[in-house]
Design a protein around this motif. Structure first.
Motif, PDB file in Angstrom:
ATOM      1  N   SER A  72       0.831  -1.196   0.000  1.00 38.71           N
ATOM      2  CA  SER A  72       0.000   0.000   0.000  1.00 38.71           C
ATOM      3  C   SER A  72       0.867   1.249   0.000  1.00 38.71           C
ATOM      4  O   SER A  72       1.973   1.271   0.552  1.00 38.71           O
ATOM      5  N   CYS A  73       0.338   2.318  -0.581  1.00 37.96           N
ATOM      6  CA  CYS A  73       1.033   3.608  -0.512  1.00 37.96           C
ATOM      7  C   CYS A  73       0.865   4.239   0.867  1.00 37.96           C
ATOM      8  O   CYS A  73       1.625   5.141   1.235  1.00 37.96           O
ATOM      9  N   GLU A  74      -0.121   3.775   1.631  1.00 35.95           N
ATOM     10  CA  GLU A  74      -0.327   4.285   2.983  1.00 35.95           C
ATOM     11  C   GLU A  74       0.641   3.604   3.954  1.00 35.95           C
ATOM     12  O   GLU A  74       0.970   2.428   3.794  1.00 35.95           O
TER      13      GLU A  74
ATOM     14  N   SER B 182      -6.959  10.704   3.202  1.00 34.80           N
ATOM     15  CA  SER B 182      -6.090   9.844   2.411  1.00 34.80           C
ATOM     16  C   SER B 182      -6.580   8.400   2.422  1.00 34.80           C
ATOM     17  O   SER B 182      -6.543   7.702   1.401  1.00 34.80           O
TER      18      SER B 182
ATOM     19  N   LEU C  13      -9.656   8.128   0.104  1.00 35.97           N
ATOM     20  CA  LEU C  13      -9.380   8.350  -1.316  1.00 35.97           C
ATOM     21  C   LEU C  13      -8.356   7.340  -1.826  1.00 35.97           C
ATOM     22  O   LEU C  13      -8.700   6.387  -2.511  1.00 35.97           O
ATOM     23  N   ALA C  14      -7.119   7.492  -1.429  1.00 33.79           N
ATOM     24  CA  ALA C  14      -6.048   6.647  -1.970  1.00 33.79           C
ATOM     25  C   ALA C  14      -6.191   5.190  -1.553  1.00 33.79           C
ATOM     26  O   ALA C  14      -6.129   4.278  -2.386  1.00 33.79           O
ATOM     27  N   TYR C  15      -6.397   4.946  -0.246  1.00 34.96           N
ATOM     28  CA  TYR C  15      -6.434   3.547   0.201  1.00 34.96           C
ATOM     29  C   TYR C  15      -7.700   2.839  -0.275  1.00 34.96           C
ATOM     30  O   TYR C  15      -7.656   1.663  -0.650  1.00 34.96           O
ATOM     31  N   TYR C  16      -8.817   3.524  -0.265  1.00 31.75           N
ATOM     32  CA  TYR C  16     -10.041   2.918  -0.783  1.00 31.75           C
ATOM     33  C   TYR C  16      -9.850   2.484  -2.240  1.00 31.75           C
ATOM     34  O   TYR C  16     -10.303   1.393  -2.632  1.00 31.75           O
ATOM     35  N   ASP C  17      -9.211   3.321  -3.038  1.00 30.95           N
ATOM     36  CA  ASP C  17      -8.976   2.949  -4.440  1.00 30.95           C
ATOM     37  C   ASP C  17      -8.109   1.700  -4.536  1.00 30.95           C
ATOM     38  O   ASP C  17      -8.362   0.816  -5.365  1.00 30.95           O
ATOM     39  N   GLU C  18      -7.090   1.604  -3.702  1.00 36.50           N
ATOM     40  CA  GLU C  18      -6.247   0.397  -3.682  1.00 36.50           C
ATOM     41  C   GLU C  18      -7.073  -0.839  -3.333  1.00 36.50           C
ATOM     42  O   GLU C  18      -6.916  -1.896  -3.950  1.00 36.50           O
TER      43      GLU C  18
END
Length: 284
Positions: A81-83, A91, A94-99
């Motif tokens: 993950s980017c997180e 974040s 947005l970002a983690y949900y998309d992943e």
């Protein structure tokens, strides 16, 4: 997935199986319903009576590919993950949900993923007893359960997608939790039960209201035939997919899960994890 393949094709690994107890609903035997749970306004009220029963929780490290969502109701995958800290709510959503959506589409073949909430856990083991605003210290859930009953899954679908639900219930749909460590897990790891060892008769529907959503979940009657598993020392790249519901009846439909105590790591820092709850929708 490549890393899992290397593990399963390599030499046998030392297992960290754990002799422990798991908490099952204390069925009074008089036909009464489980005590409702209420979550909201910063707190959770959970007064259901449970009893501890002894089990061996088996470490599946090196055997991850023997388990899948459709076979046993749970699946381990490797995912970067980017997180990192999972502190920024924007974040995460947005970002983690998309992943998470992309990960579930890849694993399940579904054409649409709807995430309806997530839970970050950093609190102590006995966080339920901290009183007012205990959700600020949300920790592991140490009671065997499934987040949605069969009827509860449809309630969630209709709550989230009221205008589409009449058509969606005619097709296959699932609810799957994506569970990930924020830091390497030693204290209070999560166990999942092989769905093939859990009969529907072991499950009892119970009310759980969260932020005005009138949900229904499964609590569990003790059965020594249940087979419990976990992966020792999960890292941030180890993701556990837990099926809570599947409308398809020819596959595993749900997996019991619960945190449990590993006495070898009782004095470690509180567990940190995030779980994302997802509706998994198919086009037929």
């Amino acid at each position: 997935m490549e890393e899992i393949a290397k593990l399963t094709n390599g030499t046998a690994m030392d297992k960290h199986n754990v002799s422990t107890t798991l908490n099952y609903w204390n069925d009074p035997g008089d036909g009464s319903h489980p005590t409702p749970i209420f979550i909201g306004k910063g707190r959770i009220t959970n007064e259901r009576a449970h009893n501890a029963h002894h089990f061996i929780v088996n470490d599946i490290t090196g055997e991850e590919d023997q388990h899948s969502l459709d076979k046993t109701g749970f699946e381990y995958v490797r995912h970067q993950s980017c997180e990192e800290d999972f502190i920024d709510e924007q974040s995460i959503q947005l970002a983690y949900y998309d992943e998470c959506k992309q990960l579930l589409k890849t694993v399940t073949g579904a054409n649409r993923i709807l995430i309806f909430n997530h839970k970050v856990r950093r609190g102590p083991t006995q966080w339920h007893h901290l009183g007012l605003y205990n959700l600020k210290n949300r920790g592991p859930v140490t009671k065997t359960h499934v987040d949605q009953s069969y009827f509860g899954a449809e309630l969630r679908l209709r709550w989230e997608l009221p205008d589409e639900a009449d058509e969606l219930v005619k097709k296959r749909y699932q609810i799957v939790n994506i569970w990930r460590p924020i830091a390497t897990i030693l204290k209070d790891p999560i166990a999942v039960a092989d769905a093939r060892t859990v009969a529907d008769d072991d499950l009892v529907e119970a009310d759980m209201t969260e932020n005005d959503f009138p949900g229904k979940q499964w609590v569990v009657r003790h059965n020594p035939e249940h087979q419990w598993h976990y992966k020792y020392r999960m890292t941030r790249q180890d993701v556990l997919l837990i099926k809570c519901f599947d409308s398809k009846t020819s596959v595993a439909r749900r997996a019991l899960h619960s945190a449990f105590e590993d006495a070898a790591h009782r004095d470690e820092e509180s567990r940190q994890s995030i779980e994302v709850r997802c509706l998994v929708l198919y086009d037929r």
